[in-house]
Motif scaffolding. Structure first.
Motif, PDB file in Angstrom:
ATOM      1  N   LEU A  71     -45.782 -19.438 -25.961  1.00 33.99           N
ATOM      2  CA  LEU A  71     -46.427 -20.160 -24.865  1.00 33.99           C
ATOM      3  C   LEU A  71     -46.942 -21.522 -25.319  1.00 33.99           C
ATOM      4  O   LEU A  71     -47.660 -21.629 -26.316  1.00 33.99           O
ATOM      5  N   TYR A  72     -46.590 -22.553 -24.547  1.00 33.13           N
ATOM      6  CA  TYR A  72     -47.096 -23.906 -24.796  1.00 33.13           C
ATOM      7  C   TYR A  72     -48.332 -24.110 -23.913  1.00 33.13           C
ATOM      8  O   TYR A  72     -48.244 -24.559 -22.772  1.00 33.13           O
ATOM      9  N   THR A  73     -49.490 -23.759 -24.443  1.00 33.49           N
ATOM     10  CA  THR A  73     -50.722 -23.715 -23.656  1.00 33.49           C
ATOM     11  C   THR A  73     -51.187 -25.054 -23.076  1.00 33.49           C
ATOM     12  O   THR A  73     -51.862 -25.048 -22.042  1.00 33.49           O
ATOM     13  N   PRO A  74     -50.886 -26.218 -23.678  1.00 33.84           N
ATOM     14  CA  PRO A  74     -51.379 -27.465 -23.086  1.00 33.84           C
ATOM     15  C   PRO A  74     -50.907 -27.730 -21.656  1.00 33.84           C
ATOM     16  O   PRO A  74     -51.492 -28.582 -20.974  1.00 33.84           O
ATOM     17  N   LEU A  75     -49.882 -27.029 -21.190  1.00 33.55           N
ATOM     18  CA  LEU A  75     -49.400 -27.253 -19.830  1.00 33.55           C
ATOM     19  C   LEU A  75     -49.794 -26.144 -18.853  1.00 33.55           C
ATOM     20  O   LEU A  75     -49.297 -26.105 -17.726  1.00 33.55           O
ATOM     21  N   LEU A  76     -50.705 -25.278 -19.227  1.00 32.56           N
ATOM     22  CA  LEU A  76     -51.120 -24.211 -18.319  1.00 32.56           C
ATOM     23  C   LEU A  76     -51.755 -24.762 -17.045  1.00 32.56           C
ATOM     24  O   LEU A  76     -51.630 -24.168 -15.972  1.00 32.56           O
ATOM     25  N   TYR A  77     -52.447 -25.891 -17.159  1.00 32.92           N
ATOM     26  CA  TYR A  77     -53.064 -26.475 -15.965  1.00 32.92           C
ATOM     27  C   TYR A  77     -52.008 -26.861 -14.935  1.00 32.92           C
ATOM     28  O   TYR A  77     -52.265 -26.826 -13.721  1.00 32.92           O
ATOM     29  N   GLU A  78     -50.803 -27.206 -15.391  1.00 31.25           N
ATOM     30  CA  GLU A  78     -49.713 -27.540 -14.476  1.00 31.25           C
ATOM     31  C   GLU A  78     -49.227 -26.294 -13.736  1.00 31.25           C
ATOM     32  O   GLU A  78     -48.917 -26.349 -12.547  1.00 31.25           O
ATOM     33  N   VAL A  79     -49.163 -25.183 -14.445  1.00 23.46           N
ATOM     34  CA  VAL A  79     -48.754 -23.925 -13.811  1.00 23.46           C
ATOM     35  C   VAL A  79     -49.779 -23.510 -12.757  1.00 23.46           C
ATOM     36  O   VAL A  79     -49.428 -23.075 -11.656  1.00 23.46           O
ATOM     37  N   PRO A 139     -60.017 -16.764 -15.633  1.00 15.36           N
ATOM     38  CA  PRO A 139     -59.778 -17.514 -16.873  1.00 15.36           C
ATOM     39  C   PRO A 139     -58.470 -18.298 -16.779  1.00 15.36           C
ATOM     40  O   PRO A 139     -57.673 -18.100 -15.853  1.00 15.36           O
ATOM     41  N   LEU A 140     -58.268 -19.191 -17.736  1.00 12.19           N
ATOM     42  CA  LEU A 140     -57.037 -19.992 -17.769  1.00 12.19           C
ATOM     43  C   LEU A 140     -56.565 -20.056 -19.219  1.00 12.19           C
ATOM     44  O   LEU A 140     -56.617 -21.090 -19.875  1.00 12.19           O
ATOM     45  N   LYS A 141     -56.092 -18.891 -19.711  1.00 12.51           N
ATOM     46  CA  LYS A 141     -55.745 -18.763 -21.127  1.00 12.51           C
ATOM     47  C   LYS A 141     -54.264 -18.459 -21.352  1.00 12.51           C
ATOM     48  O   LYS A 141     -53.732 -18.739 -22.415  1.00 12.51           O
ATOM     49  N   ASN A 142     -53.601 -17.852 -20.350  1.00 13.58           N
ATOM     50  CA  ASN A 142     -52.185 -17.521 -20.490  1.00 13.58           C
ATOM     51  C   ASN A 142     -51.477 -17.722 -19.153  1.00 13.58           C
ATOM     52  O   ASN A 142     -52.107 -18.131 -18.171  1.00 13.58           O
ATOM     53  N   VAL A 143     -50.185 -17.447 -19.110  1.00 12.49           N
ATOM     54  CA  VAL A 143     -49.412 -17.698 -17.892  1.00 12.49           C
ATOM     55  C   VAL A 143     -49.884 -16.815 -16.740  1.00 12.49           C
ATOM     56  O   VAL A 143     -49.977 -17.268 -15.594  1.00 12.49           O
ATOM     57  N   ARG A 144     -50.181 -15.559 -17.038  1.00  9.14           N
ATOM     58  CA  ARG A 144     -50.656 -14.674 -15.973  1.00  9.14           C
ATOM     59  C   ARG A 144     -51.942 -15.216 -15.357  1.00  9.14           C
ATOM     60  O   ARG A 144     -52.105 -15.221 -14.132  1.00  9.14           O
ATOM     61  N   ASP A 145     -52.863 -15.702 -16.216  1.00  8.56           N
ATOM     62  CA  ASP A 145     -54.098 -16.300 -15.712  1.00  8.56           C
ATOM     63  C   ASP A 145     -53.791 -17.478 -14.801  1.00  8.56           C
ATOM     64  O   ASP A 145     -54.364 -17.620 -13.714  1.00  8.56           O
ATOM     65  N   ALA A 146     -52.902 -18.368 -15.273  1.00 12.49           N
ATOM     66  CA  ALA A 146     -52.579 -19.568 -14.507  1.00 12.49           C
ATOM     67  C   ALA A 146     -51.971 -19.219 -13.146  1.00 12.49           C
ATOM     68  O   ALA A 146     -52.305 -19.826 -12.124  1.00 12.49           O
ATOM     69  N   LEU A 147     -51.099 -18.236 -13.112  1.00 13.90           N
ATOM     70  CA  LEU A 147     -50.491 -17.818 -11.854  1.00 13.90           C
ATOM     71  C   LEU A 147     -51.515 -17.149 -10.939  1.00 13.90           C
ATOM     72  O   LEU A 147     -51.449 -17.298  -9.709  1.00 13.90           O
ATOM     73  N   ASN A 148     -52.476 -16.438 -11.499  1.00  5.76           N
ATOM     74  CA  ASN A 148     -53.540 -15.845 -10.690  1.00  5.76           C
ATOM     75  C   ASN A 148     -54.397 -16.925 -10.032  1.00  5.76           C
ATOM     76  O   ASN A 148     -54.749 -16.821  -8.850  1.00  5.76           O
ATOM     77  N   VAL A 149     -54.735 -17.955 -10.809  1.00 12.47           N
ATOM     78  CA  VAL A 149     -55.505 -19.078 -10.257  1.00 12.47           C
ATOM     79  C   VAL A 149     -54.716 -19.752  -9.140  1.00 12.47           C
ATOM     80  O   VAL A 149     -55.242 -20.028  -8.053  1.00 12.47           O
ATOM     81  N   ARG A 150     -53.451 -19.998  -9.421  1.00  9.92           N
ATOM     82  CA  ARG A 150     -52.600 -20.671  -8.446  1.00  9.92           C
ATOM     83  C   ARG A 150     -52.474 -19.880  -7.149  1.00  9.92           C
ATOM     84  O   ARG A 150     -52.563 -20.427  -6.050  1.00  9.92           O
ATOM     85  N   GLU A 151     -52.282 -18.567  -7.246  1.00  6.81           N
ATOM     86  CA  GLU A 151     -52.148 -17.725  -6.060  1.00  6.81           C
ATOM     87  C   GLU A 151     -53.437 -17.728  -5.243  1.00  6.81           C
ATOM     88  O   GLU A 151     -53.401 -17.768  -4.012  1.00  6.81           O
TER      89      GLU A 151
END
Length: 420
Positions: free
Chosen positions: A43-51, A139-151
């Motif tokens: 995982l390239y974490t610096p782009l999680l905010y984009e997800v 949280p915003l630590k992994n892809v699942r977190d990012a997708l949860n925030v987005r949803e």
């Protein structure tokens, strides 16, 4: 007999060390390098905010794949990344360590023997005992977190569109890079929706809360000032010297200058801190007061002869303080620890690592805008934004063949730019 090197954690530091060790092992005879990680993807974490902020006009199931492909390299692709006869990937979870027997214990009872061990298990979300935060904060630590925030934000926009809720609010806890980048990107998107007449002015709010005196406290002063001005220009309410005391389903209770305040929050995104991986507690190695592995100047774990540690799970001195939890720091440490592991196998004296006196900093601040500080040079706006995109590409080129690197980078860049 082949020397066995086991690396725990396939994040930035662990993966880079494995790739660098290949070069050193070529002249050492036969080596077996095993890279262990519980995740099935890099995982390239610096782009999680984009997800977390991308494609907000569509539900997750329609764009999950497109959002993931710019930040993840799947388990199958490790065959491409680890394209060496020396290195193999092991999918498993570390549950213990037997140092006298030189064995790592994995879930399911499997054991891996080692001659040299590197611990690069990274970090996890820190909740600091704040009431309700773990239950109601995102949280915003992994892809699942990012997708949860987005949803969650997609659902807020849907309720707004259908007239169920004429106003919604987002609270972001933490003024570090992740919190600032996410808050800026989401507020910029809402401003774009205002221009498209989808949102009305005053129909939304984004509040960034941090207990520090400035946002981005780990970054140079000039960059901090630029970032705060940009956040405020996007309509973000920035509350500094403010401590989160409690989180509920619809609010965040904070305290500032001795006064308590209630912030309405339809969604609370927590980017307020990290701590070393809790797996370290099962290894029986010396830990510092905050749970980090204690290492000496050669990056070797205190009291050990053949165990090293780098990255967020290690406490590494840098002047009067410690090395910051940055991807570039882990990368720099990886190059040095690979050299020292090679020297150890040759029974030679290890070399001390001297941390850089400064780190380059590029922070995206919503849309095609970023702030950068590289040495004495400061840049803002589109130039810094382009520089950040090139830095992302540089990372993929460091771990993937050229064609694969451009494919991963372009798939992400072409997706995320649609929000800009």
């Amino acid at each position: 007999m082949a020397r066995k090197i086991v690396i725990l954690g396939a994040g930035f530091g662990g993966l880079k060390t494995a790739l660098d060790l290949e070069k050193f092992c070529t002249g050492l005879g036969e080596c077996e390098i095993t890279l262990v990680d519980r995740r099935s993807e890099h995982l390239y974490t610096p782009l999680l905010y984009e997800v977390a902020s991308g494609f907000l006009s569509k539900p997750n199931h329609l764009c999950r794949g497109a959002l993931r492909q710019g930040v993840c390299v799947s388990y199958d692709a490790y065959k491409t990344i680890l394209r060496s006869k020396w290195v193999k990937f092991k999918h498993g979870e570390v549950v213990g360590l037997d140092t006298p027997a030189q064995e790592v214990h994995l879930g399911g009872g499997e054991r891996l023997s080692y001659d040299v061990l590197l611990v690069a298990l990274g970090s996890e979300v820190a909740y600091y005992g704040i009431a309700g935060l773990k239950e109601y904060g995102f949280p915003l630590k992994n892809v699942r977190d990012a997708l949860n925030v987005r949803e969650r934000i997609f659902r807020l926009l849907e309720r707004y569109r259908t007239g169920v809720d004429p106003f919604f609010s987002i609270v972001v806890g933490g003024g570090g890079a992740t919190g600032v980048e996410f808050a800026a990107e989401i507020a910029h998107h809402f401003r774009e929706l205002e221009q498209q007449k989808f949102l009305k002015k005053g129909g939304w709010s984004v509040t960034l809360v941090d207990q520090a005196t400035d946002v981005l406290m780990a970054f140079p002063k000039a960059l901090r000032s630029c970032a705060q001005a940009r956040l405020e220009s996007l309509g973000i309410r920035v509350l500094l010297n403010t401590v989160v005391k409690e989180v509920t389903a619809d609010a965040v209770m904070v305290e500032t200058e001795g006064k308590k305040m209630r912030l309405e929050a339809d969604v609370t995104v927590w980017c307020g801190g990290i701590k070393p991986s809790s797996t370290l507690e099962s290894l029986g190695l010396p830990l510092g007061p905050k749970g980090h592995l204690i290492v000496d100047e050669t990056l070797r774990v205190s009291g050990s002869t053949n165990i090293f540690a780098i990255g967020d799970n290690a406490q590494i001195k840098a002047g009067e303080g410690f090395v910051p939890a940055l991807a570039q720091a882990a990368f720099t440490e990886a190059g040095h620890v690979a050299k020292n592991i090679s020297l150890h196998l040759q029974e030679k004296e290890l070399l001390p690592w001297v941390p850089p006196t400064s780190w380059w900093s590029i922070v995206p601040l919503g849309g095609k805008y970023a702030a950068a500080q590289i040495g004495p040079f400061k840049m803002m706006g589109t130039t810094a934004y382009v520089l950040r995109k090139l830095a992302d590409l540089r990372y993929w080129l460091m771990i993937l063949p050229v064609v694969d690197a451009f494919r991963v980078w372009f798939s992400g860049a072409s997706t995320y730019i649609k929000n800009d």
